[in-house]
Design a protein around this motif. Sequence first.
Motif, PDB file in Angstrom:
ATOM      1  N   THR A 118      -3.529   4.099 -17.895  1.00 44.00           N
ATOM      2  CA  THR A 118      -4.333   2.934 -17.497  1.00 44.00           C
ATOM      3  C   THR A 118      -3.506   1.844 -16.827  1.00 44.00           C
ATOM      4  OG1 THR A 118      -4.031   1.991 -19.717  1.00 44.00           O
ATOM      5  CG2 THR A 118      -6.036   3.286 -19.326  1.00 44.00           C
ATOM      6  N   ALA A 119      -2.198   1.988 -16.737  1.00 41.72           N
ATOM      7  CA  ALA A 119      -1.332   0.930 -16.211  1.00 41.72           C
ATOM      8  C   ALA A 119      -1.744   0.429 -14.827  1.00 41.72           C
ATOM      9  CB  ALA A 119       0.125   1.399 -16.184  1.00 41.72           C
ATOM     10  N   PRO A 120      -2.243   1.287 -13.894  1.00 44.86           N
ATOM     11  CA  PRO A 120      -2.646   0.771 -12.584  1.00 44.86           C
ATOM     12  C   PRO A 120      -3.729  -0.307 -12.636  1.00 44.86           C
ATOM     13  CG  PRO A 120      -2.352   3.145 -12.462  1.00 44.86           C
ATOM     14  CD  PRO A 120      -2.241   2.775 -13.913  1.00 44.86           C
ATOM     15  N   LEU A 121      -4.431  -0.429 -13.758  1.00 40.51           N
ATOM     16  CA  LEU A 121      -5.426  -1.499 -13.887  1.00 40.51           C
ATOM     17  C   LEU A 121      -4.785  -2.879 -13.782  1.00 40.51           C
ATOM     18  CD1 LEU A 121      -7.698  -0.190 -16.798  1.00 40.51           C
ATOM     19  CD2 LEU A 121      -8.311  -0.403 -14.383  1.00 40.51           C
ATOM     20  N   LEU A 122      -3.478  -2.967 -14.057  1.00 40.38           N
ATOM     21  CA  LEU A 122      -2.782  -4.246 -13.914  1.00 40.38           C
ATOM     22  C   LEU A 122      -2.891  -4.789 -12.493  1.00 40.38           C
ATOM     23  CD1 LEU A 122       0.502  -3.536 -15.921  1.00 40.38           C
ATOM     24  CD2 LEU A 122      -1.285  -5.171 -16.541  1.00 40.38           C
ATOM     25  N   LEU A 123      -3.047  -3.896 -11.521  1.00 34.64           N
ATOM     26  CA  LEU A 123      -3.072  -4.306 -10.118  1.00 34.64           C
ATOM     27  C   LEU A 123      -4.360  -5.017  -9.730  1.00 34.64           C
ATOM     28  CD1 LEU A 123      -1.483  -1.040  -8.672  1.00 34.64           C
ATOM     29  CD2 LEU A 123      -0.338  -3.227  -9.077  1.00 34.64           C
ATOM     30  N   ILE A 124      -5.373  -4.981 -10.606  1.00 36.09           N
ATOM     31  CA  ILE A 124      -6.635  -5.690 -10.322  1.00 36.09           C
ATOM     32  C   ILE A 124      -7.083  -6.547 -11.506  1.00 36.09           C
ATOM     33  CG2 ILE A 124      -7.471  -3.971  -8.667  1.00 36.09           C
ATOM     34  CD1 ILE A 124      -9.310  -2.930 -10.991  1.00 36.09           C
TER      35      ILE A 124
ATOM     36  N   LEU B  70       6.145  -8.786  -9.432  1.00 37.53           N
ATOM     37  CA  LEU B  70       5.805  -9.166  -8.061  1.00 37.53           C
ATOM     38  C   LEU B  70       4.728  -8.248  -7.491  1.00 37.53           C
ATOM     39  CD1 LEU B  70       6.646 -11.130  -5.777  1.00 37.53           C
ATOM     40  CD2 LEU B  70       8.267  -9.393  -5.014  1.00 37.53           C
ATOM     41  N   TRP B  71       4.846  -6.963  -7.759  1.00 37.04           N
ATOM     42  CA  TRP B  71       3.864  -5.975  -7.291  1.00 37.04           C
ATOM     43  C   TRP B  71       2.477  -6.290  -7.856  1.00 37.04           C
ATOM     44  CZ3 TRP B  71       3.117  -0.422  -9.419  1.00 37.04           C
ATOM     45  CH2 TRP B  71       2.417   0.360  -8.502  1.00 37.04           C
ATOM     46  N   VAL B  72       2.418  -6.573  -9.129  1.00 37.17           N
ATOM     47  CA  VAL B  72       1.142  -6.860  -9.787  1.00 37.17           C
ATOM     48  C   VAL B  72       0.507  -8.128  -9.228  1.00 37.17           C
ATOM     49  CG1 VAL B  72       0.108  -7.578 -11.986  1.00 37.17           C
ATOM     50  CG2 VAL B  72       1.670  -5.633 -11.917  1.00 37.17           C
ATOM     51  N   LEU B  73       1.273  -9.190  -9.103  1.00 36.17           N
ATOM     52  CA  LEU B  73       0.713 -10.468  -8.672  1.00 36.17           C
ATOM     53  C   LEU B  73       0.188 -10.408  -7.242  1.00 36.17           C
ATOM     54  CD1 LEU B  73       3.367 -12.872 -10.240  1.00 36.17           C
ATOM     55  CD2 LEU B  73       1.006 -12.506 -11.016  1.00 36.17           C
ATOM     56  N   ILE B  74       0.975  -9.826  -6.341  1.00 38.22           N
ATOM     57  CA  ILE B  74       0.523  -9.755  -4.939  1.00 38.22           C
ATOM     58  C   ILE B  74      -0.683  -8.839  -4.808  1.00 38.22           C
ATOM     59  CG2 ILE B  74       1.187  -8.999  -2.618  1.00 38.22           C
ATOM     60  CD1 ILE B  74       3.975 -10.073  -3.153  1.00 38.22           C
ATOM     61  N   ALA B  75      -0.694  -7.720  -5.537  1.00 36.27           N
ATOM     62  CA  ALA B  75      -1.851  -6.814  -5.491  1.00 36.27           C
ATOM     63  C   ALA B  75      -3.113  -7.533  -5.957  1.00 36.27           C
ATOM     64  CB  ALA B  75      -1.586  -5.584  -6.358  1.00 36.27           C
ATOM     65  N   ASN B  76      -3.030  -8.316  -6.992  1.00 39.97           N
ATOM     66  CA  ASN B  76      -4.195  -9.035  -7.497  1.00 39.97           C
ATOM     67  C   ASN B  76      -4.682 -10.099  -6.518  1.00 39.97           C
ATOM     68  OD1 ASN B  76      -5.206  -8.532 -10.475  1.00 39.97           O
ATOM     69  ND2 ASN B  76      -3.001  -8.097 -10.460  1.00 39.97           N
TER      70      ASN B  76
ATOM     71  N   PHE C 127     -12.563 -13.191 -19.981  1.00 40.08           N
ATOM     72  CA  PHE C 127     -12.405 -12.180 -21.020  1.00 40.08           C
ATOM     73  C   PHE C 127     -12.388 -10.765 -20.440  1.00 40.08           C
ATOM     74  CE2 PHE C 127     -14.379 -15.462 -24.019  1.00 40.08           C
ATOM     75  CZ  PHE C 127     -13.121 -15.930 -24.386  1.00 40.08           C
ATOM     76  N   VAL C 128     -13.044 -10.582 -19.291  1.00 39.27           N
ATOM     77  CA  VAL C 128     -12.931  -9.288 -18.603  1.00 39.27           C
ATOM     78  C   VAL C 128     -11.483  -9.074 -18.165  1.00 39.27           C
ATOM     79  CG1 VAL C 128     -13.573  -7.983 -16.535  1.00 39.27           C
ATOM     80  CG2 VAL C 128     -15.339  -9.161 -17.855  1.00 39.27           C
ATOM     81  N   SER C 129     -10.848 -10.126 -17.638  1.00 37.85           N
ATOM     82  CA  SER C 129      -9.424 -10.019 -17.280  1.00 37.85           C
ATOM     83  C   SER C 129      -8.576  -9.699 -18.504  1.00 37.85           C
ATOM     84  CB  SER C 129      -8.938 -11.321 -16.637  1.00 37.85           C
ATOM     85  OG  SER C 129      -9.229 -11.349 -15.259  1.00 37.85           O
ATOM     86  N   ALA C 130      -8.846 -10.383 -19.616  1.00 38.53           N
ATOM     87  CA  ALA C 130      -8.087 -10.133 -20.846  1.00 38.53           C
ATOM     88  C   ALA C 130      -8.252  -8.689 -21.295  1.00 38.53           C
ATOM     89  CB  ALA C 130      -8.535 -11.090 -21.948  1.00 38.53           C
ATOM     90  N   PHE C 131      -9.465  -8.169 -21.201  1.00 41.10           N
ATOM     91  CA  PHE C 131      -9.715  -6.789 -21.608  1.00 41.10           C
ATOM     92  C   PHE C 131      -8.977  -5.807 -20.705  1.00 41.10           C
ATOM     93  CE2 PHE C 131     -12.262  -2.895 -21.022  1.00 41.10           C
ATOM     94  CZ  PHE C 131     -12.166  -2.379 -22.312  1.00 41.10           C
ATOM     95  N   LEU C 132      -9.032  -6.035 -19.397  1.00 41.02           N
ATOM     96  CA  LEU C 132      -8.345  -5.135 -18.461  1.00 41.02           C
ATOM     97  C   LEU C 132      -6.833  -5.166 -18.675  1.00 41.02           C
ATOM     98  CD1 LEU C 132     -10.342  -5.859 -15.176  1.00 41.02           C
ATOM     99  CD2 LEU C 132     -10.447  -3.783 -16.575  1.00 41.02           C
ATOM    100  N   LEU C 133      -6.282  -6.356 -18.916  1.00 37.23           N
ATOM    101  CA  LEU C 133      -4.847  -6.472 -19.157  1.00 37.23           C
ATOM    102  C   LEU C 133      -4.450  -5.746 -20.439  1.00 37.23           C
ATOM    103  CD1 LEU C 133      -4.479 -10.227 -18.165  1.00 37.23           C
ATOM    104  CD2 LEU C 133      -3.287  -8.329 -17.046  1.00 37.23           C
ATOM    105  N   TRP C 134      -5.254  -5.895 -21.492  1.00 40.72           N
ATOM    106  CA  TRP C 134      -4.982  -5.177 -22.743  1.00 40.72           C
ATOM    107  C   TRP C 134      -5.094  -3.677 -22.551  1.00 40.72           C
ATOM    108  CZ3 TRP C 134      -8.731  -2.162 -25.239  1.00 40.72           C
ATOM    109  CH2 TRP C 134      -8.313  -1.579 -26.451  1.00 40.72           C
ATOM    110  N   LEU C 135      -6.127  -3.250 -21.836  1.00 41.51           N
ATOM    111  CA  LEU C 135      -6.358  -1.824 -21.625  1.00 41.51           C
ATOM    112  C   LEU C 135      -5.226  -1.188 -20.818  1.00 41.51           C
ATOM    113  CD1 LEU C 135      -8.437   0.468 -22.099  1.00 41.51           C
ATOM    114  CD2 LEU C 135      -9.482  -0.155 -19.906  1.00 41.51           C
ATOM    115  N   ALA C 136      -4.612  -1.975 -19.949  1.00 40.04           N
ATOM    116  CA  ALA C 136      -3.534  -1.452 -19.099  1.00 40.04           C
ATOM    117  C   ALA C 136      -2.187  -1.428 -19.808  1.00 40.04           C
ATOM    118  CB  ALA C 136      -3.422  -2.305 -17.839  1.00 40.04           C
ATOM    119  N   TRP C 137      -2.083  -2.118 -20.953  1.00 38.96           N
ATOM    120  CA  TRP C 137      -0.765  -2.325 -21.568  1.00 38.96           C
ATOM    121  C   TRP C 137      -0.368  -1.157 -22.454  1.00 38.96           C
ATOM    122  CZ3 TRP C 137       1.827  -5.942 -19.329  1.00 38.96           C
ATOM    123  CH2 TRP C 137       3.066  -6.336 -19.851  1.00 38.96           C
TER     124      TRP C 137
END
Length: 540
Positions: free
Chosen positions: A25-31, A172-178, A9-19
Motif C-alpha cells: 500500500t506504500a504508493p498511496l503516500l503519493l496521493i 521529496l518524492w511524496v510531497l511533489i507527487a501530492n 480524516f481521509v488523508s489520515a486514513f490513507l497515510l495510515w494505510l500506506a505506512w
Amino acid sequence: MKRNYLLGFVSAFLLWLAWPPMRFTAPLLLIAFVPLLTAAADIIRSDSKKKGKKIFWLAGATFFVWNTSCIYWVFNSLHAVNPAWVAALISLIPFGLAAVLMTLVFWLYYRLRRSFSKVVSYAGLISFWIGYEYLHQSWDLAFPWMTLGNGFAEAHSLIQWYEYTGVYGGTLWVLIANILAFELASQKENTATGYAMKKRLSLVLAAWVILPITISLVIYTKYQEKTNPANIVVVQPNVDPYMKWGAIPSEVQVQQLIRLSDSLGQPNTEYFIWPETSIPKPIEEDEIRGNVNFLTVQNFLSKYKNGNVLTGIESYQLYDTAKTPTARFEERIGKYSDIFNTAVNIENSSKVQFYHKSKLVPGVEQMPFASALSFLKPVFAAFGGSSGGFGKQDKPSVFYTQSGMGVAPVICYESIWGEYVAKYVVQGAQFIAIVTNDGWWGNTSGKDQHMDYAKLRAIETRRWVARSANTGISCFINQRGDITKKSKWWEATALKEDINLNDDITFYVKHGDYIAWVGTVACGIFILLLTLRRLFGGKR
C-alpha cells in the motif's frame, strides 16, 4: 467545516494505510495528502474569518490521528510499568509533538498562500516539511520515526534509488507527487486552457511517479553483490525485557546465548551477534577482562578460531572528577560515574572494543531539556538502568576483527538515522549489525516497523544487515533490502547466513542528508520572507 474535517480524516486514513507494516500500500503516500490539500484550499477560498485558525485545527486533527495510529505501541511500553493514566499522559508527547510540528508546516504554508504565488507557497510547503523532519531527527526530543521517506520500507523494490538520496529523497518524492495530484484534481476542463493544463499535469505527474519506480526496479533486478562471504550467526534469546534485570541471573542469560550460538556455529563463523543489553549486569569497562561473564564468553570462543561475539552490555566508567556532562557523583565510593548502553566486541585475545550508544531514547536513556523536565525521571525509572542519564559518545565507531573485517555496531534506536549509520560505512564498516531489544512494545507493529526501517539502511549503504533482537524480530537483510531469513516473534532461536561484505561507497554514504540540508536552508529563507512580509508588507 464538517466536509473539510472528513477530507482531513481521509488523508489520515490513507497515510495510515500506506505506512509499514502494511504491505503493498506504500504508493498511496503519493496521493494521501490530496484530500487535506483540498480542504485547506476550500478554507483559503472561503469568505470565513480566522482561516489560519481553522487550517491549524484541521491539520492538527489530521496529523494527530495519523501519527497516533502508527505509533500507538508507545502507550503499550509505558502502560506495562505505569498506570494507564500516566502512560496516556506521557504518550501524548510522542503522539502530539510530531503532529504539532506537521501542523505548523501547514499553517506556515497557509501564510505563504496569503501573500505569495502558488509556486512559492508549494516550494515553501516542501521546505517547511523537510525542515520539520530534519529538526525532529536533530534536537533533544528527536524521534524521526514518521519521516515520510520511511513509509516505503515495505516496498523497498520501489526505492532502490535511496542509495543516492536517502529517505529524504522519498519525502521529496511524496510531497511533489501530492502537489501535482492536487493541482490535477483541481483543474477544470470546461475551457481549452484548463483542458491543456490538465493534460500537461497528467503527463508530469505520471513521469514523476513512474520514472523513479522504473529506475528502481531496473536497479533492483540488475543489482549483483560482489562475492566476499562471511559466516554470521544472530541470536534471539527471548528474555522477557521486564525480567532481564534481577529476576534472571546474568550468568543464566549468557549460558542461554551460548547454547543458541553453538547450535549453528561452524568452524568458519566470524561473528556471533547477541542483542542489546544481553549481559544486563553492569560491568566496569576497565575491569572487564576479569568479569565472569566476559571470561565465559571467551571460553566459548576458544573453539572458533576466527570467532567474535558482538553483544550489548550495560557498562560504566569511573572518574576522579566530573569528566563528562552526564557523570554523577557516587558518594559510596567517592568517585564520579557514567553508565552506558554499550556494544562490545569480544575475540580470542585480550583486545576488547567498546561502542557507547549515541542516539539515546528521550526520557528512557536521555532526559531531554534535562533541567526543565527532570520531574519525569521517576516515570521512566521502571525501564531499568540509568533512566534519563546514560552517557554517550559523539560519533560512531567501527569494530574490527583480527582479520580486518569492519562491522557497524548499531544499537536499537540508532538504526532509524540514515546519515548516522552511513558514517560507520565511511569509517570502513563492511556490514551492519543491529542489536536491539524491541520487547518493551509487545507484539505490536512497532517491532515490525523497526525491522522494516533496517531495509532502508541496507539500500542506502549497500551493506548486509544482521539484526539481533532479544524477543524478535531477528533477521538478515541483503544489499538490495530483501529479508533473506527472519525469526518469529517471542521465540528463542538463532539464524545463520553467509553474507557478502562490501567496501563500495554509495553516493548517499559520501554526501549524507544533503536534501535535508538544502530543505532546511530553504525553510529558513521562507520563514524570513514571511517575517519581512509581516513587518513591512502589510496584510492581504
